[in-house]
Design a protein around this motif. Structure first.
Motif, mmCIF file in Angstrom:
data_model
loop_
_atom_site.group_PDB
_atom_site.id
_atom_site.type_symbol
_atom_site.label_atom_id
_atom_site.label_comp_id
_atom_site.label_asym_id
_atom_site.label_seq_id
_atom_site.Cartn_x
_atom_site.Cartn_y
_atom_site.Cartn_z
ATOM 1 N N ASP A 211 0.818 -1.251 -0.094
ATOM 2 C CA ASP A 211 -0.187 -0.044 0.028
ATOM 3 C C ASP A 211 1.006 1.178 0.213
ATOM 4 O O ASP A 211 0.297 2.308 -0.641
ATOM 5 C CB ASP A 211 -0.618 -0.066 1.454
ATOM 6 C CG ASP A 211 -2.196 -0.639 0.778
ATOM 7 O OD1 ASP A 211 -2.374 -1.731 0.470
ATOM 8 O OD2 ASP A 211 -2.669 -1.127 1.786
ATOM 9 N N ARG A 214 2.204 2.494 -3.468
ATOM 10 C CA ARG A 214 0.396 3.227 -3.731
ATOM 11 C C ARG A 214 0.491 4.794 -3.051
ATOM 12 O O ARG A 214 0.186 5.677 -3.754
ATOM 13 C CB ARG A 214 -0.993 2.908 -3.545
ATOM 14 C CG ARG A 214 -2.099 3.161 -4.404
ATOM 15 C CD ARG A 214 -3.626 2.062 -4.271
ATOM 16 N NE ARG A 214 -3.598 2.012 -2.139
ATOM 17 C CZ ARG A 214 -4.308 1.745 -1.459
ATOM 18 N NH1 ARG A 214 -5.049 0.908 -2.639
ATOM 19 N NH2 ARG A 214 -4.527 1.411 -0.567
ATOM 20 N N THR A 215 0.236 4.332 -2.239
ATOM 21 C CA THR A 215 0.614 5.999 -0.961
ATOM 22 C C THR A 215 1.436 7.494 -1.522
ATOM 23 O O THR A 215 1.490 8.162 -2.226
ATOM 24 C CB THR A 215 1.029 5.635 0.490
ATOM 25 O OG1 THR A 215 0.224 4.962 0.839
ATOM 26 C CG2 THR A 215 0.736 7.529 0.291
ATOM 27 N N ARG A 217 2.874 6.739 -4.333
ATOM 28 C CA ARG A 217 2.528 7.478 -6.104
ATOM 29 C C ARG A 217 1.138 8.540 -5.808
ATOM 30 O O ARG A 217 0.918 9.729 -6.861
ATOM 31 C CB ARG A 217 2.049 6.173 -7.229
ATOM 32 C CG ARG A 217 2.671 4.638 -7.098
ATOM 33 C CD ARG A 217 2.409 4.398 -8.345
ATOM 34 N NE ARG A 217 3.809 3.402 -8.708
ATOM 35 C CZ ARG A 217 3.809 2.152 -8.822
ATOM 36 N NH1 ARG A 217 2.461 1.672 -8.523
ATOM 37 N NH2 ARG A 217 4.321 1.941 -8.828
#
Lengths: 313, 543
Positions: A211, A214-215, A217
């Motif tokens: 995760d 993703r953070t 990005r």
């Protein structure tokens, strides 16, 4: 933390003791006689017995062990049967080439393998990934001496860029030292590049689905920084483990590589000592190698705490 | 309403390759105004998270792509933007907060640096100025002692604090749009209430538009200005929150609302059967001080717990994470050894039994776990999973299979299911399989550790109904562990409320819900989202 370090260092003592007993017994239980080898093919039984007496091999095994280990504790590793020098000075002479070779090998392996692995993971499933992984299978399966002779043929004989073999001490000039180390180090590093690149790729792939990637990005971070700042450090623990293992396993590779490139290092010394049944030298070299193993393991465990704040001892 | 911050028109996202459907979302139209909170509600697979990812430009490239439609942020089209342009917008004009604050933060980087990263990417501030800005935003999200906490690592913070860090990182550059994807789902109710309040406060501060994704109608009723209901990639219904919650137009919305368990417990006849399970002064302590670690931390995970469950009765243990409710259950099933105290099954104390002596008792206490995706071995067929236990206790393969077939009809699955693998079933079906697996042992005590918490509301209702059926049919003593007060209200005869290892309150469900005695119980009730609302609005009219 310091308590842990202290306990670990304390723990090396029984390990070294077990190694010492084991190697001592192994050598004496193998059916061969250093005295006979030293005396030569034409010696009679009496001469051999005399040499055996001089070497102290006629005494009971327990007595031999007590004498030897007592000396080792004072830092005296005895005198080589074969080279007629103290073992300590023998190792002192041979350690520089081996350390140099090991240093360059790991340096090359890490510098090449980690970026390759990152690239393969980043372009997962693409042709880049496939080439890197294909190379890695090849690196695993081709023996060190084959790679060595191929590289010698290409770069030394055919292109004539580098010397065929030999070693030059640092004290005789850094240029020559590096030049003569390039081929053996590259040869030896191939398998470690394969190993480390594979591990880097696997570990990074796992992390890339986390995760926090993703953070990163979502914050608008560029891909290069996502990979190197966020992913690589989180993926580092298994990579460092493999590098540590690689350094430990190097010793085996060093023996072959030093033979191929005629480098007067510890690997060659080990081979020569084993062939000559040179007990004191073999014992000392094995003790040294085991000590290095233990220290590398400790260093790797300490690295974990630097890489991951959640790991505390 | 002023011009919308976010405007999504006719958005379709295609799934590449062969999925169970060609589009993750199809024909989506929605808008978020400034200073407005729009909740997107839906069950798993409804496409709510995909919608959020599409807006952020974070769709997994290998698997999905925007096919048609437009996404406008403050009037500016995003679907045609280059990667670099999108990166410049992410973090500055739109930002996102995720579900699981532990995994959404980089575990090896200090939290201050992770907030500061946004400033590093998008501004020219020097490190000292960045630190000042980070401290400011940390104060704004009410983190205690920011000067200390700025250098902490995520694992050193609590779940709520981590989510505050995430929110701080998202809002540090005052984006026009904040997307929150289930930001409170992984948190305890009391923490959830605080985070919801914080989202409200921060949103009002700079008139941020918020797209709030959730599956929880309680949360919707607390926070939403408008609601968008999604199902299978399409928008079913949208409108002002009050209107959708009170007078849903669509059957699907009505069904969802009707599935939300009521906070009012139904009338129940007290169960007077024989006591099957009883614990007396149960303790479980973790950690030990020794010569080498004189300052080791000692945790009383379970502290003097005494409870009993009768045949045919359901006892609920309610509490937040770390309350020790799961540890109690694990001690009773002897999955972890208790430190002291008695655990009596049918009167005989199993707490101190040797493993060999306990073995025959083991089949009488069976467990259903929270996550049916991880509690079934993916490489074994459902049938193998169910018959393994009975065969360990002496049944022949044929007898065990016969029992498994009978149980399939008990849990409303077809017998063919036995030959298939877990991944071929939905979450609800898998939980039915787990129930069948537990029943195959012919237990007297059934322990459910959050058995419906991983399921969608509509599925949750069905599994709860099934659990109630099997309890009646087999006259089981059920120990039901949950954090969800609504679920507890509906299934439990009595409940015990746990906090930090201690049972603070115990009584019949109706008594505890009508008049909670302990302040912690009251705090739990106060924090329950939508506590004053009954979601029965459409039940009569709908399904």
């Amino acid at each position: 933390m310091y308590g842990y370090l202290f306990r670990r260092l304390l723990g090396t003592i029984p390990v070294m003791l077990v190694v010492a007993v084991f190697i001592f017994l192994m050598l004496r239980l193998t059916p061969s006689d250093p005295a006979a080898i030293i005396a030569g093919d034409n010696a009679n039984a009496e001469q051999v017995a005399k040499i055996r007496g001089q070497l102290g091999l006629d005494r009971p095994m327990i007595e031999q062990f007590v004498i030897w280990s007592g000396k080792v504790l004072t830092g005296d590793f005895g005198e080589s049967f074969f080279f007629k020098k103290t073992v300590a000075s023998l190792i002192g002479e041979r350690i520089e080439p081996t350390l140099s070779l090991a240093f360059f090998t790991i340096l090359i392996a890490v510098l090449v393998a980690v970026p390759l692995g990152v690239l393969a993971a980043h372009r997962h499933g693409s042709w880049v990934d496939r080439i890197v992984m294909g190379f890695s299978v090849l690196g695993f399966s081709v023996p060190v001496f084959v790679i060595g002779y191929l590289l010698i043929y290409l770069f030394a004989v055919y292109l004539n860029w580098l010397p065929v073999q030999g070693y030059q001490r640092i004290s005789e000039g850094i240029g020559g030292w590096v030049q003569r180390l390039i081929l053996p180090s590259v040869t030896l590093s191939v398998i470690y590049i394969a190993l480390i690149a594979r591990m880097t790729r696997t570990s990074l792939l796992e992390v890339l689905s986390e995760d926090y990637i993703r953070t990163a990005r979502a914050k608008g971070q560029i891909e290069r920084k996502v990979l190197f700042r966020h992913a690589l450090r989180n993926a580092a623990v298994p990579i460092v483990t493999v590098i540590g293992l690689g350094i430990a396993l190097l010793i085996g590779g060093v023996v072959v590589t030093e033979s191929v490139f005629t480098i007067p290092g510890l690997g060659r010394l080990t081979v020569d000592a084993v062939l000559a049944r040179d007990y004191p030298t073999i014992q000392a070299v094995i003790l040294l190698f085991s000590f290095v193993y233990v220290m590398i393991n400790l260093a790797v465990d300490m690295m974990y705490t630097l890489l991951d704040p959640r790991i505390r001892y | 309403m002023s011009a919308p911050v976010l405007e999504v028109a006719n958005l379709s996202v295609a799934i590449k390759g062969s999925g169970d459907r060609p589009h993750a979302v199809r024909g989506i139209n929605l808008a978020v105004g400034a200073n407005e909170i729009v909740c997107v509600v839906g069950e798993s697979g409804s496409g709510k998270s995909v919608t959020a990812q599409a807006v952020m430009g974070l769709l997994p490239k290998a698997a999905m792509a925007v096919e048609t439609g437009s996404i406008r942020l403050e009037g500016e089209e995003l679907t045609t933007k280059s990667d670099a342009d999108l990166r410049a917008i992410r973090g500055t004009r739109m930002a996102m907060v995720f579900q699981e604050p532990m995994t959404a933060l980089n575990p090896v980087e200090r939290v201050g640096d992770q907030i500061g990263e946004v400033l590093e990417i998008h501004t020219d501030l020097d490190p000292r100025e960045r630190r000042q800005r980070v401290l400011e935003i940390m104060r704004a999200v009410h983190l205690p002692d920011p000067e200390q906490m700025i250098d902490a690592y995520p694992h050193q913070l609590s779940g709520g604090q981590r989510q505050r860090i995430m929110i701080a990182a998202a809002l540090v550059l005052d984006p026009a749009l904040l997307i929150a994807d289930e930001p409170t789902t992984a948190l305890d109710v009391t923490t959830q209430a605080q985070i919801l309040k914080l989202v409200r406060e921060m949103q009002g501060r700079k008139k941020t538009g918020v797209l709030f994704i959730t599956h929880d109608f309680g949360v919707v009723s607390e926070i939403a200005d408008r609601v968008v209901v999604m199902q299978l990639g399409r928008i079913v219904e949208q409108g002002p929150a009050e209107e959708v919650l009170r007078n849903p137009r669509e059957d699907y919305t009505r069904m969802l609302l009707a599935s939300v368990p009521s906070m009012t417990p139904p009338k129940r006849v007290p169960v007077t059967g024989q006591v099957v399970l009883q614990t007396e002064k149960l303790f479980k302590t973790y950690g030990k001080r020794s010569l080498f670690q004189p300052r080791a931390r000692i945790v009383n995970a379970v502290n003097d717990v005494s409870l009993l469950v009768r045949r045919g009765e359901t006892l609920g243990i309610v509490g937040e994470s770390g309350s020790g409710k799961s540890t109690v259950a694990r001690c009773i099933a002897r999955l972890v050894p208790p430190s002291s105290g008695a655990i009596k099954i049918d009167g005989s104390d199993i707490a101190g039994m040797t493993e060999a002596a306990f073995r025959p008792v083991r089949q009488r206490v069976q467990f259903i776990f929270q996550d049916p995706y991880r509690s079934l071995n993916p490489r074994r067929t459902v049938g193998e999973a169910i018959i393994e236990g009975p065969m360990n206790f002496g049944l022949s393969r044929g007898e065990a299979l016969q029992r498994a077939r009978e149980l399939m009809s008990v849990v409303h699955l077809s017998p063919e299911a036995l030959d298939r693998y877990p991944h071929q079933f939905s979450g609800g079906q898998r939980q039915r399989i787990c129930i069948a697996r537990a029943l195959a042992m012919r237990p007297e005590v059934l322990i459910g550790d959050e058995p419906v918490s991983a399921l969608d509301v509509s599925v949750q209702a069905q599994v709860l109904k099934l659990l109630d059926e099997v309890r009646r049919r087999f006259n089981l003593a059920v120990l039901f562990i949950t954090h969800d007060l609504r679920v507890a209200a509906q299934v439990c005869d009595r409940i015990a409320v746990m906090q930090r290892g201690v049972i603070v309150e115990q009584g019949t469900t109706s008594d505890v819900f009508a008049a909670p005695q302990h302040e912690y119980t009251r705090a739990l009730f106060d924090a329950a989202p939508g506590r004053n609302r009954e979601f029965f609005a459409g039940a009569a009219a709908g399904a």
